[in-house]
Design a protein around this motif. Structure first.
Motif, PDB file in Angstrom:
ATOM      1  N   LEU A  48       6.465 -14.452   9.563  1.00 53.87           N
ATOM      2  CA  LEU A  48       5.813 -14.592  10.815  1.00 53.87           C
ATOM      3  C   LEU A  48       6.781 -14.398  12.000  1.00 53.87           C
ATOM      4  N   PRO A  49       6.675 -13.857  13.009  1.00 48.18           N
ATOM      5  CA  PRO A  49       7.724 -13.479  14.093  1.00 48.18           C
ATOM      6  C   PRO A  49       7.814 -15.020  14.710  1.00 48.18           C
ATOM      7  N   ALA A  50       9.313 -15.120  15.209  1.00 44.98           N
ATOM      8  CA  ALA A  50       9.511 -16.396  15.586  1.00 44.98           C
ATOM      9  C   ALA A  50       8.799 -16.648  17.163  1.00 44.98           C
ATOM     10  N   ALA A  51       8.371 -15.648  17.711  1.00 48.07           N
ATOM     11  CA  ALA A  51       7.638 -15.734  18.872  1.00 48.07           C
ATOM     12  C   ALA A  51       6.256 -16.808  18.788  1.00 48.07           C
ATOM     13  N   ILE A  52       5.735 -16.529  17.483  1.00 47.36           N
ATOM     14  CA  ILE A  52       4.489 -17.330  17.271  1.00 47.36           C
ATOM     15  C   ILE A  52       4.901 -18.700  16.236  1.00 47.36           C
ATOM     16  N   GLY A  53       6.132 -18.937  16.353  1.00 47.62           N
ATOM     17  CA  GLY A  53       6.718 -20.308  15.553  1.00 47.62           C
ATOM     18  C   GLY A  53       7.152 -19.760  14.199  1.00 47.62           C
ATOM     19  N   GLY A  54       7.261 -18.712  13.775  1.00 47.18           N
ATOM     20  CA  GLY A  54       7.594 -18.424  12.427  1.00 47.18           C
ATOM     21  C   GLY A  54       8.897 -18.973  11.866  1.00 47.18           C
ATOM     22  N   ASP A  55       9.615 -19.189  12.764  1.00 48.07           N
ATOM     23  CA  ASP A  55      11.235 -19.696  12.600  1.00 48.07           C
ATOM     24  C   ASP A  55      11.400 -21.192  12.478  1.00 48.07           C
ATOM     25  N   LEU A  56      10.003 -22.103  12.676  1.00 47.40           N
ATOM     26  CA  LEU A  56       9.981 -23.551  12.859  1.00 47.40           C
ATOM     27  C   LEU A  56      10.315 -23.946  11.341  1.00 47.40           C
ATOM     28  N   THR A  57      11.042 -25.096  11.259  1.00 50.37           N
ATOM     29  CA  THR A  57      11.293 -25.812   9.982  1.00 50.37           C
ATOM     30  C   THR A  57      10.043 -26.154   9.562  1.00 50.37           C
ATOM     31  N   GLY A  58       9.911 -26.167   8.149  1.00 50.58           N
ATOM     32  CA  GLY A  58       8.515 -26.570   7.574  1.00 50.58           C
ATOM     33  C   GLY A  58       7.657 -25.236   7.226  1.00 50.58           C
ATOM     34  N   VAL A  59       7.848 -24.061   7.902  1.00 47.07           N
ATOM     35  CA  VAL A  59       7.288 -22.771   7.792  1.00 47.07           C
ATOM     36  C   VAL A  59       8.172 -22.319   6.419  1.00 47.07           C
TER      37      VAL A  59
ATOM     38  N   ASP B 286     -10.112 -26.490   2.719  1.00 47.68           N
ATOM     39  CA  ASP B 286     -10.672 -26.177   3.632  1.00 47.68           C
ATOM     40  C   ASP B 286     -10.440 -24.506   4.074  1.00 47.68           C
ATOM     41  N   LEU B 287     -11.459 -23.771   3.484  1.00 43.18           N
ATOM     42  CA  LEU B 287     -11.067 -22.374   3.532  1.00 43.18           C
ATOM     43  C   LEU B 287     -11.702 -21.692   4.723  1.00 43.18           C
ATOM     44  N   ARG B 288     -11.192 -21.123   5.805  1.00 44.37           N
ATOM     45  CA  ARG B 288     -11.586 -20.328   6.811  1.00 44.37           C
ATOM     46  C   ARG B 288     -11.426 -18.932   6.899  1.00 44.37           C
ATOM     47  N   GLU B 289     -12.373 -18.148   6.855  1.00 44.26           N
ATOM     48  CA  GLU B 289     -12.331 -16.785   6.668  1.00 44.26           C
ATOM     49  C   GLU B 289     -12.721 -16.270   7.992  1.00 44.26           C
ATOM     50  N   GLY B 290     -12.203 -15.032   8.454  1.00 45.32           N
ATOM     51  CA  GLY B 290     -12.412 -14.494   9.740  1.00 45.32           C
ATOM     52  C   GLY B 290     -11.877 -15.136  10.846  1.00 45.32           C
ATOM     53  N   THR B 291     -10.987 -15.852  10.251  1.00 43.17           N
ATOM     54  CA  THR B 291     -10.037 -16.733  11.210  1.00 43.17           C
ATOM     55  C   THR B 291      -8.706 -16.548  11.295  1.00 43.17           C
ATOM     56  N   GLY B 292      -7.696 -16.208  12.344  1.00 40.11           N
ATOM     57  CA  GLY B 292      -6.352 -15.968  12.065  1.00 40.11           C
ATOM     58  C   GLY B 292      -5.574 -17.031  12.590  1.00 40.11           C
ATOM     59  N   LEU B 293      -4.297 -16.827  12.781  1.00 40.28           N
ATOM     60  CA  LEU B 293      -3.336 -17.763  13.375  1.00 40.28           C
ATOM     61  C   LEU B 293      -3.093 -17.215  14.626  1.00 40.28           C
ATOM     62  N   GLU B 294      -3.177 -17.997  15.646  1.00 35.67           N
ATOM     63  CA  GLU B 294      -2.706 -17.643  17.158  1.00 35.67           C
ATOM     64  C   GLU B 294      -1.312 -17.939  17.080  1.00 35.67           C
ATOM     65  N   ARG B 295      -0.801 -19.188  16.883  1.00 36.15           N
ATOM     66  CA  ARG B 295       0.476 -19.629  16.785  1.00 36.15           C
ATOM     67  C   ARG B 295       0.598 -21.061  16.004  1.00 36.15           C
ATOM     68  N   LEU B 296       2.087 -21.060  15.640  1.00 39.08           N
ATOM     69  CA  LEU B 296       2.506 -22.487  15.003  1.00 39.08           C
ATOM     70  C   LEU B 296       3.173 -23.151  16.137  1.00 39.08           C
ATOM     71  N   ILE B 297       2.884 -24.540  16.087  1.00 38.43           N
ATOM     72  CA  ILE B 297       3.417 -25.420  17.215  1.00 38.43           C
ATOM     73  C   ILE B 297       4.493 -26.290  16.446  1.00 38.43           C
ATOM     74  N   GLY B 298       5.533 -26.506  17.328  1.00 39.54           N
ATOM     75  CA  GLY B 298       6.531 -27.426  16.928  1.00 39.54           C
ATOM     76  C   GLY B 298       7.090 -28.499  17.926  1.00 39.54           C
ATOM     77  N   ASP B 299       7.882 -29.356  17.224  1.00 34.60           N
ATOM     78  CA  ASP B 299       8.402 -30.466  18.294  1.00 34.60           C
ATOM     79  C   ASP B 299       9.608 -29.804  18.889  1.00 34.60           C
ATOM     80  N   GLN B 300      10.459 -30.826  19.792  1.00 39.46           N
ATOM     81  CA  GLN B 300      11.567 -30.261  20.374  1.00 39.46           C
ATOM     82  C   GLN B 300      12.704 -29.958  19.591  1.00 39.46           C
ATOM     83  N   GLY B 301      12.466 -30.473  18.207  1.00 40.94           N
ATOM     84  CA  GLY B 301      13.730 -30.348  17.236  1.00 40.94           C
ATOM     85  C   GLY B 301      13.541 -29.147  16.379  1.00 40.94           C
ATOM     86  N   GLY B 302      12.402 -28.464  16.805  1.00 39.98           N
ATOM     87  CA  GLY B 302      12.147 -27.129  16.211  1.00 39.98           C
ATOM     88  C   GLY B 302      11.505 -27.365  14.648  1.00 39.98           C
ATOM     89  N   ARG B 303      10.758 -28.614  14.436  1.00 41.59           N
ATOM     90  CA  ARG B 303      10.123 -28.756  13.264  1.00 41.59           C
ATOM     91  C   ARG B 303       8.485 -28.543  13.409  1.00 41.59           C
TER      92      ARG B 303
END
Length: 405
Positions: A114-125, A202-219
């Motif tokens: 995932l692009p870093a712009a939507i949280g792809g570089d967060l720790t835990g991904v 919990d399986l959700r079809e027809g639903t995408g990811l808008e973005r991942l969210i992280g804390d100030q430490g990048g997690r």
């Protein structure tokens, strides 16, 4: 005497060097891999190994000593950064160039991220492809943790199954209308949707990811989905497909077409260079495909080895795949591309098989806990035989009789 250099020490590379020796090649063989371990199986990584049911040594395709015993120079943890086609050498970081008479590219594939712009570089991904990926993920798979799986293909579903069995709270999102939409018929999707629901996913079809969210430490701490839902998370696994590792070939000026373009004998556009496995595309029934499978990697690599030795044989793909999820063992024979109808054959104790047809031609079979349907279907497809759908899916039909028709 001919020196063969193989770049990529996965299933294809390991199969290629083994076939060279078994076919009598007596020259030098150099196998170069960028991971610090010997060639290993990838499928168990997301299943038995991740669950702690398999030790690392059991992943290895062969004991490390086998390579030296067979005169194969195995270079681990080495990264090739260039090919000099005119000088017939490959260049490795922090090592002398390696001359070759024949070169095979078995460079595999890499998970899409995932692009870093939507949280792809967060720790835990994380992604799930290599031994290092599995080692990073395994200690995080603790009961009660909240996991988001992004992608409803086989990679994502297998990860969800292992996580659910480990006691995690699992949510899986698939942007398409249904899981497995690219690779299976709706009836197969229905089967696996019900399977995962029965195990609490919990399986959700027809639903995408808008973005991942992280804390100030990048997690990673959560996710926002395209339907506006927000989830609290501890980790996420990205399973949105793989891309062929064709950058080395592209930099060397080789032809590309959905990976490294090969002819029917696994040669690239340079007659001294072959390719095999996930990185390579090849002719199949009037079109060009790239098989992302263990079976395809082995068969193509062994064909490439024979052609390096001058045997001039065509690679004839015999596609087959499998996936293990919970107590469901899925075996797939053939390619279902272009199907017009799917017919269901019920089996014993909840087993079933789905038979894909294009008109009257049998293309593929999805067999769920039904090894006989898989084996018969595979033999029929490889022999070019197409029984009538009514005969194939009638539970009263002895499947073996279809092979005699």
């Amino acid at each position: 005497m001919m020196r063969v250099v193989v770049v990529g020490a996965g299933q294809a590379g390991a199969s290629l060097v083994a076939r060279l020796r078994s076919e009598g090649h007596e020259g030098e063989i150099v196998l170069i891999g960028d991971e610090p371990v010997p060639p290993y199986q990838r499928p168990p990584l997301s299943k038995a190994y991740l669950l702690g049911e398999m030790e690392e040594a059991r992943l290895y395709l062969r004991p490390e000593s086998w390579y030296a015993e067979n005169g194969i120079e195995l270079r681990r943890g080495a990264r090739v950064n260039g090919i000099d086609r005119d000088g017939r050498t490959v260049h490795c970081a922090e090592a002398e160039p390696i001359r070759y008479d024949a070169l095979a590219l078995c460079t595999g594939s890499t998970p899409r991220t995932l692009p870093a712009a939507i949280g792809g570089d967060l720790t835990g991904v994380l992604t799930m492809r290599t031994l290092a990926d599995a080692d990073a993920l395994r200690p995080l798979m603790a009961a009660g943790r909240r996991l988001l799986v992004i992608g409803g293909g086989y990679i994502g579903l297998e990860a969800a199954a292992v996580a659910a069995k480990s006691g995690l709270q699992v949510t899986l999102v698939e942007a398409a209308e249904r899981i497995l939409q690219r690779v299976a018929a709706p009836v197969t999707s229905d089967r696996f949707r019900a399977l995962h629901a029965a195990h609490g996913v919990d399986l959700r079809e027809g639903t995408g990811l808008e973005r991942l969210i992280g804390d100030q430490g990048g997690r990673l701490t959560g996710a926002r989905l395209t339907d506006g839902t927000e989830l609290e998370l501890d980790l996420a696994i990205v399973g949105v497909g793989i891309a062929p590792n064709d950058g080395l070939a592209e930099a060397a000026g080789l032809d590309l077409e959905n990976g490294i373009r090969c002819d029917a004998r696994c040669r690239t556009s340079d007659p001294a260079i072959w390719a095999a496995g996930d990185c390579a595309s090849h002719p199949y029934e009037g079109r060009r495909i790239r098989l992302e499978s263990v079976g395809g990697a082995i068969d193509m690599a062994e064909c490439a080895a024979r052609n390096i030795l001058g045997q001039e044989v065509d690679y004839v793909p015999r596609p087959w795949f499998w996936s293990d999820q919970y107590d469901m063992h899925l075996q797939i024979a053939g390619l279902n591309q272009g199907w017009t109808d799917v017919h269901v054959r019920p089996g014993a104790d909840g087993a079933a098989s789905h038979w894909y047809y294009a008109g009257v031609r049998l293309l593929a079979v999805d067999a769920m806990n039904d090894a006989r349907a898989y084996m018969v279907g595979k033999r029929l497809i490889e022999a070019g035989k197409s029984p009538s759908p009514s005969a194939a899916t009638d539970p009263a039909t002895d499947l073996k009789t279809l092979l005699k028709a």
